[in-house]
Design a protein around this motif. Sequence first.
Motif, PDB file in Angstrom:
ATOM      1  N   VAL A   1       2.439   2.149   1.679  1.00  0.00           N
ATOM      2  CA  VAL A   1       1.527   2.405   0.577  1.00  0.00           C
ATOM      3  C   VAL A   1       1.771   2.705  -0.626  1.00  0.00           C
ATOM      4  O   VAL A   1       2.685   3.831  -0.735  1.00  0.00           O
ATOM      5  N   VAL A   2       2.010   1.933  -1.747  1.00  0.00           N
ATOM      6  CA  VAL A   2       2.547   2.381  -3.180  1.00  0.00           C
ATOM      7  C   VAL A   2       1.057   2.443  -4.117  1.00  0.00           C
ATOM      8  O   VAL A   2       0.682   1.369  -4.362  1.00  0.00           O
ATOM      9  N   ASN A   3       0.443   3.541  -4.280  1.00  0.00           N
ATOM     10  CA  ASN A   3      -1.026   3.619  -4.924  1.00  0.00           C
ATOM     11  C   ASN A   3      -0.855   4.525  -5.827  1.00  0.00           C
ATOM     12  O   ASN A   3      -0.893   5.781  -5.575  1.00  0.00           O
ATOM     13  N   GLY A   4      -1.158   3.970  -7.185  1.00  0.00           N
ATOM     14  CA  GLY A   4      -1.277   4.932  -8.081  1.00  0.00           C
ATOM     15  C   GLY A   4       0.065   5.255  -8.876  1.00  0.00           C
ATOM     16  O   GLY A   4      -0.030   6.423  -9.485  1.00  0.00           O
ATOM     17  N   THR A   5       1.279   4.795  -8.081  1.00  0.00           N
ATOM     18  CA  THR A   5       2.545   4.982  -8.838  1.00  0.00           C
ATOM     19  C   THR A   5       2.673   4.396 -10.109  1.00  0.00           C
ATOM     20  O   THR A   5       3.404   3.537 -10.037  1.00  0.00           O
TER      21      THR A   5
ATOM     22  N   LYS B   1       0.885  -2.758   9.872  1.00  0.00           N
ATOM     23  CA  LYS B   1      -0.552  -2.653   9.379  1.00  0.00           C
ATOM     24  C   LYS B   1      -0.431  -3.212   8.042  1.00  0.00           C
ATOM     25  O   LYS B   1      -0.098  -4.506   7.756  1.00  0.00           O
ATOM     26  N   ASN B   2      -0.679  -2.776   6.831  1.00  0.00           N
ATOM     27  CA  ASN B   2      -0.901  -3.283   5.500  1.00  0.00           C
ATOM     28  C   ASN B   2       0.220  -2.939   4.535  1.00  0.00           C
ATOM     29  O   ASN B   2       0.623  -1.752   4.424  1.00  0.00           O
ATOM     30  N   LEU B   3       0.348  -3.883   3.664  1.00  0.00           N
ATOM     31  CA  LEU B   3       1.030  -3.680   2.525  1.00  0.00           C
ATOM     32  C   LEU B   3       0.112  -3.505   1.348  1.00  0.00           C
ATOM     33  O   LEU B   3      -0.648  -4.267   1.099  1.00  0.00           O
ATOM     34  N   GLU B   4       0.192  -2.041   0.903  1.00  0.00           N
ATOM     35  CA  GLU B   4      -0.863  -1.692  -0.288  1.00  0.00           C
ATOM     36  C   GLU B   4       0.204  -1.621  -1.523  1.00  0.00           C
ATOM     37  O   GLU B   4       0.620  -0.386  -1.469  1.00  0.00           O
ATOM     38  N   LEU B   5      -0.051  -2.350  -2.533  1.00  0.00           N
ATOM     39  CA  LEU B   5       0.383  -1.998  -3.999  1.00  0.00           C
ATOM     40  C   LEU B   5      -0.648  -1.966  -4.773  1.00  0.00           C
ATOM     41  O   LEU B   5      -1.333  -2.936  -5.133  1.00  0.00           O
ATOM     42  N   ILE B   6      -1.094  -0.812  -5.350  1.00  0.00           N
ATOM     43  CA  ILE B   6      -2.321  -0.476  -6.176  1.00  0.00           C
ATOM     44  C   ILE B   6      -1.895   0.270  -7.325  1.00  0.00           C
ATOM     45  O   ILE B   6      -1.189   1.295  -7.310  1.00  0.00           O
ATOM     46  N   SER B   7      -2.401  -0.272  -8.497  1.00  0.00           N
ATOM     47  CA  SER B   7      -2.158   0.509  -9.621  1.00  0.00           C
ATOM     48  C   SER B   7      -0.810   1.111 -10.097  1.00  0.00           C
ATOM     49  O   SER B   7      -0.522   2.070 -10.434  1.00  0.00           O
ATOM     50  N   CYS B   8       0.157   0.058  -9.939  1.00  0.00           N
ATOM     51  CA  CYS B   8       1.464   0.346 -10.265  1.00  0.00           C
ATOM     52  C   CYS B   8       1.887  -0.466 -11.695  1.00  0.00           C
ATOM     53  O   CYS B   8       2.365  -1.577 -11.696  1.00  0.00           O
ATOM     54  N   ILE B   9       1.549   0.249 -12.650  1.00  0.00           N
ATOM     55  CA  ILE B   9       1.320  -0.405 -14.111  1.00  0.00           C
ATOM     56  C   ILE B   9       2.221  -0.845 -14.561  1.00  0.00           C
ATOM     57  O   ILE B   9       2.320  -1.909 -15.092  1.00  0.00           O
ATOM     58  N   LEU B  10       3.545  -0.233 -14.276  1.00  0.00           N
ATOM     59  CA  LEU B  10       4.856  -0.508 -14.915  1.00  0.00           C
ATOM     60  C   LEU B  10       5.468  -1.576 -14.076  1.00  0.00           C
ATOM     61  O   LEU B  10       6.780  -1.772 -14.338  1.00  0.00           O
ATOM     62  N   LEU B  11       5.144  -1.707 -12.740  1.00  0.00           N
ATOM     63  CA  LEU B  11       6.135  -2.495 -11.756  1.00  0.00           C
ATOM     64  C   LEU B  11       6.361  -3.781 -12.350  1.00  0.00           C
ATOM     65  O   LEU B  11       5.460  -4.671 -12.703  1.00  0.00           O
ATOM     66  N   THR B  12       7.358  -4.039 -12.604  1.00  0.00           N
ATOM     67  CA  THR B  12       8.000  -5.492 -12.786  1.00  0.00           C
ATOM     68  C   THR B  12       8.651  -6.465 -11.734  1.00  0.00           C
ATOM     69  O   THR B  12       8.679  -7.572 -11.899  1.00  0.00           O
TER      70      THR B  12
ATOM     71  N   ILE C   1      15.914   8.504   5.203  1.00  0.00           N
ATOM     72  CA  ILE C   1      15.662   7.697   6.356  1.00  0.00           C
ATOM     73  C   ILE C   1      16.341   6.370   6.404  1.00  0.00           C
ATOM     74  O   ILE C   1      15.815   5.371   7.398  1.00  0.00           O
ATOM     75  N   SER C   2      17.163   5.908   5.868  1.00  0.00           N
ATOM     76  CA  SER C   2      17.921   4.657   5.635  1.00  0.00           C
ATOM     77  C   SER C   2      18.576   4.417   7.203  1.00  0.00           C
ATOM     78  O   SER C   2      18.727   3.308   7.236  1.00  0.00           O
ATOM     79  N   SER C   3      18.793   5.346   7.612  1.00  0.00           N
ATOM     80  CA  SER C   3      19.413   4.988   9.156  1.00  0.00           C
ATOM     81  C   SER C   3      18.220   4.857  10.210  1.00  0.00           C
ATOM     82  O   SER C   3      18.687   4.674  11.384  1.00  0.00           O
ATOM     83  N   CYS C   4      17.011   5.028   9.916  1.00  0.00           N
ATOM     84  CA  CYS C   4      16.072   4.809  10.946  1.00  0.00           C
ATOM     85  C   CYS C   4      15.822   3.328  11.296  1.00  0.00           C
ATOM     86  O   CYS C   4      15.372   3.314  12.904  1.00  0.00           O
ATOM     87  N   ASN C   5      16.114   2.357  10.813  1.00  0.00           N
ATOM     88  CA  ASN C   5      15.631   1.120  11.371  1.00  0.00           C
ATOM     89  C   ASN C   5      13.933   1.046  11.298  1.00  0.00           C
ATOM     90  O   ASN C   5      13.524  -0.011  10.718  1.00  0.00           O
ATOM     91  N   THR C   6      13.482   1.604  12.451  1.00  0.00           N
ATOM     92  CA  THR C   6      12.068   1.594  12.535  1.00  0.00           C
ATOM     93  C   THR C   6      11.343   2.871  11.989  1.00  0.00           C
ATOM     94  O   THR C   6      11.847   3.753  12.551  1.00  0.00           O
ATOM     95  N   ILE C   7      10.586   2.788  11.155  1.00  0.00           N
ATOM     96  CA  ILE C   7       9.602   3.979  10.902  1.00  0.00           C
ATOM     97  C   ILE C   7       8.374   3.871  11.859  1.00  0.00           C
ATOM     98  O   ILE C   7       7.553   2.725  11.822  1.00  0.00           O
ATOM     99  N   ASP C   8       8.164   4.808  12.875  1.00  0.00           N
ATOM    100  CA  ASP C   8       7.140   4.702  13.567  1.00  0.00           C
ATOM    101  C   ASP C   8       6.002   5.655  12.604  1.00  0.00           C
ATOM    102  O   ASP C   8       5.418   6.898  13.380  1.00  0.00           O
ATOM    103  N   GLY C   9       5.172   4.818  11.872  1.00  0.00           N
ATOM    104  CA  GLY C   9       4.085   5.515  10.963  1.00  0.00           C
ATOM    105  C   GLY C   9       4.215   4.930   9.677  1.00  0.00           C
ATOM    106  O   GLY C   9       4.740   3.561   9.681  1.00  0.00           O
ATOM    107  N   ASP C  10       3.421   5.353   8.694  1.00  0.00           N
ATOM    108  CA  ASP C  10       3.252   4.668   7.461  1.00  0.00           C
ATOM    109  C   ASP C  10       4.551   5.114   6.384  1.00  0.00           C
ATOM    110  O   ASP C  10       5.161   6.375   6.708  1.00  0.00           O
ATOM    111  N   VAL C  11       4.894   4.483   5.611  1.00  0.00           N
ATOM    112  CA  VAL C  11       5.762   4.954   4.278  1.00  0.00           C
ATOM    113  C   VAL C  11       4.975   4.810   3.064  1.00  0.00           C
ATOM    114  O   VAL C  11       4.172   4.074   2.827  1.00  0.00           O
TER     115      VAL C  11
END
Length: 321
Positions: free
Chosen positions: A92-96, A112-123, A59-69
């Motif tokens: 949304v990155v949830n439970g990753t 809309k929203n930036l949701e980063l939830i329960s990404c335990i190893l994310l540094t 999807i890197s050529s998309c520029n705009t995503i008309d929806g959620d990622v």
Amino acid sequence: MAVRTNYLTVLAVLGLIPIVQGMYILESLACKLGYGLLVQGANCSSTVVISSQSDANDISSCNTIDGDVQIAENYANSLALTGITHITGSLVVNGTTNITSFTAPDLIIIEKNLELISCILLTDLNMTELTLVGDMNLEALPNLQRLYFDSGVRAAGGISITNTGLVKLDGLEITSASNGINITANTALTDISFNSLTNTSSLFIQANSNKLAVNLPNLVAVQNLTVTNTTSLSIPSLYHLTGQLQIFSSWINNFSTGPLQAGTDIVFMDNALLSNISMPDLTSLSGDLIITGNSVLKEINGFSSLANVQGIIDVTGNYTE
Ligand SMILES: *[C@@H]1O[C@H](CO)[C@@H](O)[C@H](O)[C@H]1NC(C)=O
Ligand SMILES: *[C@@H]1O[C@H](CO)[C@@H](O)[C@H](O)[C@H]1NC(C)=O
Ligand SMILES: *[C@@H]1O[C@H](CO)[C@@H](O)[C@H](O)[C@H]1NC(C)=O
Ligand SMILES: *[C@@H]1O[C@H](CO)[C@@H](O)[C@H](O)[C@H]1NC(C)=O
Ligand SMILES: *[C@@H]1O[C@H](CO)[C@@H](O)[C@H](O)[C@H]1NC(C)=O
Ligand SMILES: *[C@@H]1O[C@H](CO)[C@@H](O)[C@H](O)[C@H]1NC(C)=O
Ligand SMILES: *[C@@H]1O[C@H](CO)[C@@H](O)[C@H](O)[C@H]1NC(C)=O
Ligand SMILES: *[C@@H]1O[C@H](CO)[C@@H](O)[C@H](O)[C@H]1NC(C)=O
Ligand SMILES: *[C@@H]1O[C@H](CO)[C@@H](O)[C@H](O)[C@H]1NC(C)=O
Ligand SMILES: *[C@@H]1O[C@H](CO)[C@@H](O)[C@H](O)[C@H]1NC(C)=O
């Protein structure tokens, strides 16, 4: 992967290339032929679920995503989302649990929203161009110590940052937060400075590091302000307090307000080091004034203008004045 099949099929049907050739040749050839979008095969107008780096590349050529990622829960290691500047939905990155780094170097707007939830190893969270999001929710990110929002996130509906490893909140240059701000249980967090913040509905700061200093130099208007477990709180510009000001279980030595004239309730409770409260312009409260359990507070003379408290006045302790 349906996408790749499409593109291969189209090119093969056109007789342009044999299917066995490598991606690099296919892509450069297709680009020369003006099939750039087709090569990526991306549908930029729908919600995208990313389960691998190649899904992100697609999807890197998309520029705009008309929806959620959305990033799939089983994604592991690092992920780079390049090329996308604008997401009309949420990211949304949830439970990753196993994602370790997330970079989105081109992303400017999440409507809309930036949701980063329960990404335990994310540094690593590097979103260096991000300037606009709706609500931001960072939750259960125990290994995330810094935010790389280098351009400054300049607008947000609301912000919730709970149970992270953050030491500072860099790059949150919000001016107002109509959905409120909640900073709770970030046990390494020692500094909250929202220098641009002028207006928020509620601001809730609880159980972060016990060395936390809170600086809100330009905060003019707030509905409810609740602070616990904090060593200093500076709100020199506060003028509109339409709800409650509550300071609990903190190690603040002294507390003062500037132009604040009115509020609903004001509560100072169990602040072991508080020796001086100064609210010289406060004239009226439509609710309660409660000052209790502040063991070193000996003088209460900081309310020189307060003439009207409509609710309860509960001032308990050993005071000389
Ligand atoms: C992209 O996805 C949307 C939503 O699923 C769909 O309506 C649209 O037809 C798709 N476009 C293409 C070109 O496949
Ligand atoms: C994360 O990795 C561990 C170890 O490889 C694995 O057991 C676990 O299922 C993974 N978590 C997710 C959400 O995929
Ligand atoms: C995150 O995942 C949990 C558990 O699956 C779910 O209850 C919650 O609604 C999700 N939150 C978001 C914002 O997707
Ligand atoms: C994120 O940015 C920081 C600071 O520029 C840098 O040290 C780190 O390597 C970056 N991480 C990634 C995954 O790009
Ligand atoms: C604060 O923001 C709200 C909208 O979110 C607005 O209605 C209100 O007038 C603002 N108050 C001040 C004092 O700026
Ligand atoms: C703030 O977040 C904590 C932890 O998620 C939650 O328990 C609390 O209710 C929230 N407070 C407000 C005012 O939203
Ligand atoms: C402020 O606190 C009052 C009393 O607890 C509550 O009714 C109101 O909903 C709160 N407002 C916000 C924006 O949290
Ligand atoms: C933080 O404050 C709460 C009360 O709001 C108290 O129960 C808790 O013990 C305090 N935490 C620390 C680390 O002092
Ligand atoms: C208030 O307390 C801080 C430290 O917590 C101290 O630096 C400052 O001098 C005090 N101000 C007054 C007026 O006592
Ligand atoms: C309390 O603080 C105010 C303003 O910061 C200061 O003018 C006053 O002298 C202080 N009172 C005491 C007893 O320290």
